[in-house]
Motif scaffolding. Structure first.
Motif, PDB file in Angstrom:
ATOM      1  N   GLY A  17       0.796  -1.226   0.000  1.00 17.72           N
ATOM      2  CA  GLY A  17       0.000   0.000   0.000  1.00 17.72           C
ATOM      3  C   GLY A  17       0.824   1.269   0.000  1.00 17.72           C
ATOM      4  N   LEU A  18       2.079   1.187  -0.419  1.00 21.63           N
ATOM      5  CA  LEU A  18       2.958   2.358  -0.482  1.00 21.63           C
ATOM      6  C   LEU A  18       2.911   2.901  -1.907  1.00 21.63           C
ATOM      7  N   THR A  19       2.151   3.956  -2.106  1.00 22.10           N
ATOM      8  CA  THR A  19       1.894   4.457  -3.454  1.00 22.10           C
ATOM      9  C   THR A  19       2.740   5.673  -3.834  1.00 22.10           C
ATOM     10  N   GLY A  20       3.729   6.002  -3.015  1.00 22.57           N
ATOM     11  CA  GLY A  20       4.588   7.146  -3.326  1.00 22.57           C
ATOM     12  C   GLY A  20       5.385   6.936  -4.598  1.00 22.57           C
ATOM     13  N   ALA A  21       5.947   5.746  -4.775  1.00 28.37           N
ATOM     14  CA  ALA A  21       6.649   5.434  -6.017  1.00 28.37           C
ATOM     15  C   ALA A  21       5.584   5.294  -7.100  1.00 28.37           C
ATOM     16  N   LYS A  22       5.732   6.057  -8.156  1.00 29.37           N
ATOM     17  CA  LYS A  22       4.702   6.122  -9.194  1.00 29.37           C
ATOM     18  C   LYS A  22       5.005   5.183 -10.356  1.00 29.37           C
ATOM     19  N   ARG A  23       3.955   4.654 -10.955  1.00 26.70           N
ATOM     20  CA  ARG A  23       4.089   3.859 -12.172  1.00 26.70           C
ATOM     21  C   ARG A  23       3.976   4.839 -13.326  1.00 26.70           C
ATOM     22  N   GLY A  24       5.113   5.139 -13.927  1.00 26.11           N
ATOM     23  CA  GLY A  24       5.128   6.079 -15.045  1.00 26.11           C
ATOM     24  C   GLY A  24       5.242   5.323 -16.352  1.00 26.11           C
ATOM     25  N   CYS A  25       6.444   5.202 -16.861  1.00 23.17           N
ATOM     26  CA  CYS A  25       6.654   4.571 -18.160  1.00 23.17           C
ATOM     27  C   CYS A  25       6.666   3.048 -18.088  1.00 23.17           C
ATOM     28  N   ALA A  26       6.936   2.480 -16.904  1.00 27.96           N
ATOM     29  CA  ALA A  26       7.048   1.025 -16.706  1.00 27.96           C
ATOM     30  C   ALA A  26       8.168   0.416 -17.552  1.00 27.96           C
ATOM     31  N   GLN A  27       9.131   1.249 -17.943  1.00 26.26           N
ATOM     32  CA  GLN A  27      10.260   0.787 -18.742  1.00 26.26           C
ATOM     33  C   GLN A  27      11.598   1.276 -18.190  1.00 26.26           C
ATOM     34  N   GLY A  28      11.574   1.907 -17.016  1.00 23.89           N
ATOM     35  CA  GLY A  28      12.810   2.367 -16.398  1.00 23.89           C
ATOM     36  C   GLY A  28      13.343   3.673 -16.925  1.00 23.89           C
ATOM     37  N   GLY A  29      12.581   4.377 -17.740  1.00 24.90           N
ATOM     38  CA  GLY A  29      13.094   5.588 -18.359  1.00 24.90           C
ATOM     39  C   GLY A  29      12.717   6.892 -17.694  1.00 24.90           C
ATOM     40  N   CYS A  30      11.715   6.884 -16.814  1.00 21.52           N
ATOM     41  CA  CYS A  30      11.242   8.170 -16.274  1.00 21.52           C
ATOM     42  C   CYS A  30      11.676   8.429 -14.829  1.00 21.52           C
ATOM     43  N   GLY A  31      11.989   7.388 -14.070  1.00 20.96           N
ATOM     44  CA  GLY A  31      12.460   7.564 -12.699  1.00 20.96           C
ATOM     45  C   GLY A  31      11.381   7.829 -11.673  1.00 20.96           C
ATOM     46  N   SER A  32      10.118   7.841 -12.071  1.00 22.93           N
ATOM     47  CA  SER A  32       9.062   8.161 -11.103  1.00 22.93           C
ATOM     48  C   SER A  32       8.871   7.068 -10.053  1.00 22.93           C
ATOM     49  N   CYS A  33       9.419   5.897 -10.298  1.00 23.23           N
ATOM     50  CA  CYS A  33       9.293   4.785  -9.355  1.00 23.23           C
ATOM     51  C   CYS A  33      10.578   4.554  -8.553  1.00 23.23           C
ATOM     52  N   THR A  34      11.485   5.517  -8.551  1.00 26.62           N
ATOM     53  CA  THR A  34      12.779   5.347  -7.890  1.00 26.62           C
ATOM     54  C   THR A  34      12.625   5.162  -6.386  1.00 26.62           C
ATOM     55  N   VAL A  35      13.287   4.125  -5.879  1.00 24.75           N
ATOM     56  CA  VAL A  35      13.390   3.850  -4.445  1.00 24.75           C
ATOM     57  C   VAL A  35      14.851   3.533  -4.168  1.00 24.75           C
ATOM     58  N   LEU A  36      15.194   3.419  -2.891  1.00 19.68           N
ATOM     59  CA  LEU A  36      16.562   3.038  -2.545  1.00 19.68           C
ATOM     60  C   LEU A  36      16.580   1.556  -2.202  1.00 19.68           C
TER      61      LEU A  36
END
Length: 172
Positions: free
Chosen positions: A34-53
């Protein structure tokens, strides 16, 4: 391949999930935890909206099979604040007006946090390189770069203030 149990440290707490081999870390974060902060953007690794550590390194979670993170530590934007108190990077983004629509912000903050954790005194070029995998369509990047540099300054100042308050002869 059958499902498997994956154990990870998520924002400081040990967690488990039953993972399908095709499940990504992003899917697990959003749908299982339920952690929705990381966003599903391009789903191909190109936009960085899903970046986590992942073990302290920024990764695009849409490309990471969750079964590969067994035993690892994952930090998300939700783990950055301390209660109501924002992290230094989050606060610098707010103060520097480094967000507009906010879609890229979690990924930007996670990339910036990783940079500052490994380099407390980055140059402007260091910041640019650290966020180069994060796409922002709103800010023009200048406020983001300035916010990261401001967060670095704040961290250095806090470290300096902490050293000054430490009693002379105290063991470190």
């Amino acid at each position: 391949m059958p499902s498997q149990i994956v154990t990870l440290t998520l924002n400081g707490a040990e967690r488990e999930l039953i993972a399908r081999p095709s499940m990504t870390l992003l899917t697990a974060l959003r749908e299982t935890f339920g952690l929705t902060g990381a966003k599903r953007g391009c789903a191909q690794g190109g936009c960085g909206s899903c970046t986590v550590l992942l073990d302290g390194r920024p990764v695009v979670s849409c490309l990471v099979p969750v079964v590969t993170v067994d035993g690892s530590s994952v930090e998300t934007i939700e783990g950055q604040a301390d209660g109501e108190r924002l992290s230094d990077v989050q606060q610098a983004f707010v103060d520097g007006f480094a967000t507009q629509c906010g879609f890229c912000t979690p990924g930007m903050i996670m990339s910036a946090t990783a940079l500052l954790d490994r380099n407390p005194d980055p140059t402007r070029q260091d910041v640019i390189e650290a966020i180069c995998g994060n796409v922002c369509r709103c800010t023009g990047y200048e406020p983001i770069i300035n916010a990261v540099l401001d967060a670095a300054r704040r961290r250095r100042q806090a470290a300096s203030d902490s050293e000054e308050r430490e009693p002379a002869g105290a063991e470190r």
